[in-house]
Design an enzyme around this catalytic site. Structure first.
Site, PDB file in Angstrom:
ATOM      1  N   ARG A 244      -6.306   3.837   3.874  1.00 20.84           N
ATOM      2  CA  ARG A 244      -6.848   4.118   5.201  1.00 20.84           C
ATOM      3  C   ARG A 244      -8.168   3.371   5.321  1.00 20.84           C
ATOM      4  O   ARG A 244      -8.946   3.299   4.351  1.00 20.84           O
ATOM      5  CB  ARG A 244      -7.091   5.620   5.406  1.00 20.84           C
ATOM      6  N   GLU A 273      -9.711   1.326  13.738  1.00 15.49           N
ATOM      7  CA  GLU A 273      -8.359   0.784  13.799  1.00 15.49           C
ATOM      8  C   GLU A 273      -7.763   1.108  15.158  1.00 15.49           C
ATOM      9  O   GLU A 273      -7.784   2.273  15.540  1.00 15.49           O
ATOM     10  CB  GLU A 273      -7.518   1.404  12.674  1.00 15.49           C
ATOM     11  N   HIS A 292      -1.829  -2.860   9.886  1.00  9.63           N
ATOM     12  CA  HIS A 292      -1.236  -1.615   9.370  1.00  9.63           C
ATOM     13  C   HIS A 292       0.298  -1.707   9.280  1.00  9.63           C
ATOM     14  O   HIS A 292       1.016  -1.020  10.014  1.00  9.63           O
ATOM     15  CB  HIS A 292      -1.662  -0.422  10.240  1.00  9.63           C
TER      16      HIS A 292
HETATM   17  C1  GLV Z   1       1.089   4.937   7.005  1.00 10.61           C
HETATM   18  O1  GLV Z   1      -0.033   4.543   6.901  1.00 10.61           O
HETATM   19  C2  GLV Z   1       1.528   6.198   6.529  1.00 10.61           C
HETATM   20  O2  GLV Z   1       0.676   7.020   6.159  1.00 10.61           O
HETATM   21  O3  GLV Z   1       2.738   6.430   6.499  1.00 10.61           O
END
Ligand code: GLV
Ligand code: GLV
Length: 335
Positions: A244, A273, A292
């Site tokens: 994250r 983000e 991401h």
């Molecule tokens: C993506 O970042 C997830 O947590 O699945």
């Protein structure tokens, strides 16, 4: 009112973004489904309105699910997050309201580890800079000292958080001949399996050639990589983040990359983000930013959808979720 009598007896669910077809069709058999079809997530106001009468919510990591939102959804029986991470959900608030929260662990482990290793290799061997070089027409000849990167084989990989994904990354690193050290995550089988050596955090920062982050975002891991930690890293260190964005202090990272305090970074996640196209991080030659994409393969996103659908359907039936992050709700119910 539209719909047949039978339809009206089905539970009602809201899905905050279009999901793969297979889980969607499965949900439609059992539920009255509303899907948010926008490319952008619903705004807070739109989300609040959309869940006012629903029995179930399938949320994405872009939705902040907190006490205020939950109070606007008095019929809500289950929250199914379409992600393994659930830092977007106030789990304590859900638990206080007796609402189980589901996530999707396991099914995205290998895909996310592939992605982390792809970023590691791309940063080490300057793939993105190389592509730009060719596109700009700068490739005039072969050059013995042009675009030199870092060896991956024989290098030390420091894994912060040797959980499922960290372990899957370690297995990849092992066949590349990397030495593996780790901090955090206490599964001894994972460590034994990959010859990973447990070290304290400072040793990991100082000794790693590559550092990859695999911790959830919590109060304890927020800005875990800041100016002090970056300063301890090797000047050639490559930092990879598929966890994250908030685990890294972005301003400190920009400074470290600009001043050459570390070698490079490869980021699948950022804070904020999304990060805007004019942010300095996006334009540093020694930084790769992708949007991401850790779990972003067709097969993995479908598996995540099926697991999220199973969590949702179980919650609607009043059964334990196959993957529940707050199983304490069940104890509370019986008490
Ligand atoms: C993506 O970042 C997830 O947590 O699945
Ligand atoms: C979560 O951390 C996973 O590995 O699935």
């Amino acid at each position: 009112m539209g719909g047949t009598r039978l339809n009206n007896m089905k539970p009602t669910i809201f899905i905050s973004r279009m999901i793969p077809d297979r889980p969607l069709q499965q949900l439609k058999i059992a539920c009255n489904v509303t899907v948010w079809e926008g490319e952008m997530p619903p705004t807070r106001r739109e989300l609040t309105a959309a869940i006012a009468e629903v029995d179930g919510l399938m949320s994405m990591l872009t939705e902040q699910v907190d006490a205020e939102l939950l109070d606007a959804a008095p019929n809500l029986k289950v929250i199914s997050n379409y992600a393994v991470g659930y830092d977007n959900i106030d789990v304590a608030a859900a638990t206080a309201r007796g609402i189980p929260v589901g996530n999707t662990p396991g099914v995205l482990t290998e895909a996310t580890a592939d992605h982390a290793f792809a970023l590691l290799l791309a940063a080490a061997r300057r793939i993105v800079e190389g592509v730009a070089y060719v596109r700009e027409g700068a490739w005039k000849t072969w050059n013995p000292i042009q675009l030199l990167g870092y060896d991956v084989h024989g290098a030390t990989l420091g894994i912060v958080g040797l959980g499922r994904i960290g372990h899957a990354l370690a297995k990849r690193a092992q066949v590349f001949g990397m030495k593996i050290i780790y901090h955090g995550g206490s599964n001894e089988a994972y460590a034994r399996d990959t010859n990973a050596v447990q070290v304290d955090f400072e040793t990991l920062l100082r000794e790693s050639d590559f550092i990859s982050l695999h911790t959830p975002l919590t109060e304890n891991t927020y800005h875990m990589i800041g100016a002090d930690e970056l300063a301890m890293m090797k000047r050639s260190a490559v930092l990879v983040n598929t966890a994250r964005g908030g685990v890294i202090d972005t301003d400190a990272l920009v400074n470290a990359l600009q001043r050459g305090l570390i070698g490079a970074a490869a980021l699948d996640v950022t804070e904020p983000e999304p990060i805007s196209a004019d942010h300095p991080l996006v334009h540093l030659p020694n930084c790769i930013v992708v949007p991401h994409l850790g779990s972003a393969t067709r097969a993995t996103r479908e598996r995540m959808g099926m697991l999220a659908a199973q969590n949702l359907l179980a919650g609607l039936r009043g059964e334990p979720l196959p993957n529940c992050v707050n199983p304490i709700v069940y104890a509370k119910r019986e008490a």
